[in-house]
Design an enzyme around this catalytic site. Sequence first.
Site, PDB file in Angstrom:
ATOM      1  N   HIS A  22      51.939  46.596  43.204  1.00 46.39           N
ATOM      2  CA  HIS A  22      51.086  47.785  43.016  1.00 46.39           C
ATOM      3  C   HIS A  22      51.938  49.060  43.052  1.00 46.39           C
ATOM      4  O   HIS A  22      51.737  49.975  42.241  1.00 46.39           O
ATOM      5  CB  HIS A  22      50.034  47.889  44.135  1.00 46.39           C
ATOM      6  CG  HIS A  22      48.991  46.809  44.119  1.00 46.39           C
ATOM      7  ND1 HIS A  22      48.721  46.014  45.207  1.00 46.39           N
ATOM      8  CD2 HIS A  22      48.146  46.390  43.135  1.00 46.39           C
ATOM      9  CE1 HIS A  22      47.744  45.167  44.918  1.00 46.39           C
ATOM     10  NE2 HIS A  22      47.381  45.370  43.654  1.00 46.39           N
ATOM     11  N   LYS A  46      31.232  44.046  49.108  1.00 49.28           N
ATOM     12  CA  LYS A  46      32.349  43.123  48.866  1.00 49.28           C
ATOM     13  C   LYS A  46      33.160  42.944  50.150  1.00 49.28           C
ATOM     14  O   LYS A  46      33.594  43.924  50.752  1.00 49.28           O
ATOM     15  CB  LYS A  46      33.236  43.686  47.741  1.00 49.28           C
ATOM     16  CG  LYS A  46      34.248  42.672  47.240  1.00 49.28           C
ATOM     17  CD  LYS A  46      35.024  43.234  46.053  1.00 49.28           C
ATOM     18  CE  LYS A  46      36.258  42.398  45.791  1.00 49.28           C
ATOM     19  NZ  LYS A  46      37.099  42.967  44.732  1.00 49.28           N
TER      20      LYS A  46
HETATM   21  O1  PNS Z   1      42.146  44.979  42.305  1.00 47.67           O
HETATM   22  P1  PNS Z   1      40.943  44.434  41.606  1.00 47.67           P
HETATM   23  O2  PNS Z   1      39.997  43.780  42.608  1.00 47.67           O
HETATM   24  O3  PNS Z   1      41.282  43.520  40.458  1.00 47.67           O
HETATM   25  O4  PNS Z   1      40.177  45.724  40.991  1.00 47.67           O
HETATM   26  C1  PNS Z   1      38.944  45.561  40.336  1.00 47.67           C
HETATM   27  C2  PNS Z   1      38.276  46.930  40.080  1.00 47.67           C
HETATM   28  C3  PNS Z   1      38.164  47.710  41.373  1.00 47.67           C
HETATM   29  C4  PNS Z   1      39.087  47.726  39.085  1.00 47.67           C
HETATM   30  C5  PNS Z   1      36.857  46.619  39.487  1.00 47.67           C
HETATM   31  O5  PNS Z   1      36.206  45.701  40.307  1.00 47.67           O
HETATM   32  C6  PNS Z   1      35.994  47.862  39.357  1.00 47.67           C
HETATM   33  O6  PNS Z   1      36.239  48.711  38.537  1.00 47.67           O
HETATM   34  N1  PNS Z   1      34.954  47.964  40.227  1.00 47.67           N
HETATM   35  C7  PNS Z   1      34.061  49.093  40.264  1.00 47.67           C
HETATM   36  C8  PNS Z   1      32.663  48.714  39.732  1.00 47.67           C
HETATM   37  C9  PNS Z   1      32.660  48.723  38.219  1.00 47.67           C
HETATM   38  O7  PNS Z   1      32.900  49.721  37.582  1.00 47.67           O
HETATM   39  N2  PNS Z   1      32.385  47.541  37.665  1.00 47.67           N
HETATM   40  C10 PNS Z   1      32.395  47.323  36.230  1.00 47.67           C
HETATM   41  C11 PNS Z   1      33.822  46.996  35.763  1.00 47.67           C
HETATM   42  S1  PNS Z   1      33.831  46.481  34.122  1.00 47.67           S
END
Ligand code: PNS
Length: 167
Positions: A22, A46
Amino acid sequence: MDDKNQMTAVYPGSFDPPTLGHIDIIKRATAIFPKVIVAVLKNPGKKTTFTSEERLSMLRSAAGQEKNVEIDSFEGLLVDYVQKKNARVIIRGLRVISDFEYEFQMALMNRKLYPHIETIYLMPHEKYSYVSSSLVKEVAQLGGEVGCLVPPSVEAHLKLLFRKSKP
Ligand code: PNS
C-alpha cells in the site's frame, strides 16, 4: 471544480492493516498527482481486525509525512466521497491477475454511478506482489516474521494484537 482539484487522486481501501505494498502505491501516486487522499473505509457493518482509528493512525505513521498526502476516512459510497473531495481520480493497486476481476467490476460500477470519475491502476513493486493484509495477519498470528512486509507501526500493532490473543 478547478484544475488543481481535478488532479486530486483518492486512494481508497480497507487497509486492515496497511502493508508496504500500500505504501509503495501511495508513493507512486504522489509522483504523479499533486494531491493524494488515502481514504480508509469506515464501514460499521464490515468486521475488521483493526478499528478505523487504528488504521488511520498506522497510515499516518507510515505515510503521513509524504508530501501532498492526506489520510482520511469515509463512509458510504466511494464515488460520493470522491465527489465531496472535488476529485475525479480513484487510484487502486493491481498486484496479480486475480485482482483484476474484482477491480474491473468495481471500476465499472463506479463509472456507472459517476461517469466522469476515472479509476487508475498502479502496480506495486514486484517484491510486494504476494503481500496482502490478510496473509500478513495470518503469518503474524502464527508467529511468523512480517517486519519486511509492513511499516514499523503496523508491525508493532500486530505484535500487540497477537500477543494479547495468546492464552
Ligand atoms: O481494500 P479493499 O477492501 O479492497 O477496498 C475496497 C473499497 C473500500 C475500495 C470498496 O469496498 C469501496 O469502495 N467501498 C465503499 C462502498 C462503495 O462505494 N461500494 C461500491 C463499490 S463499486
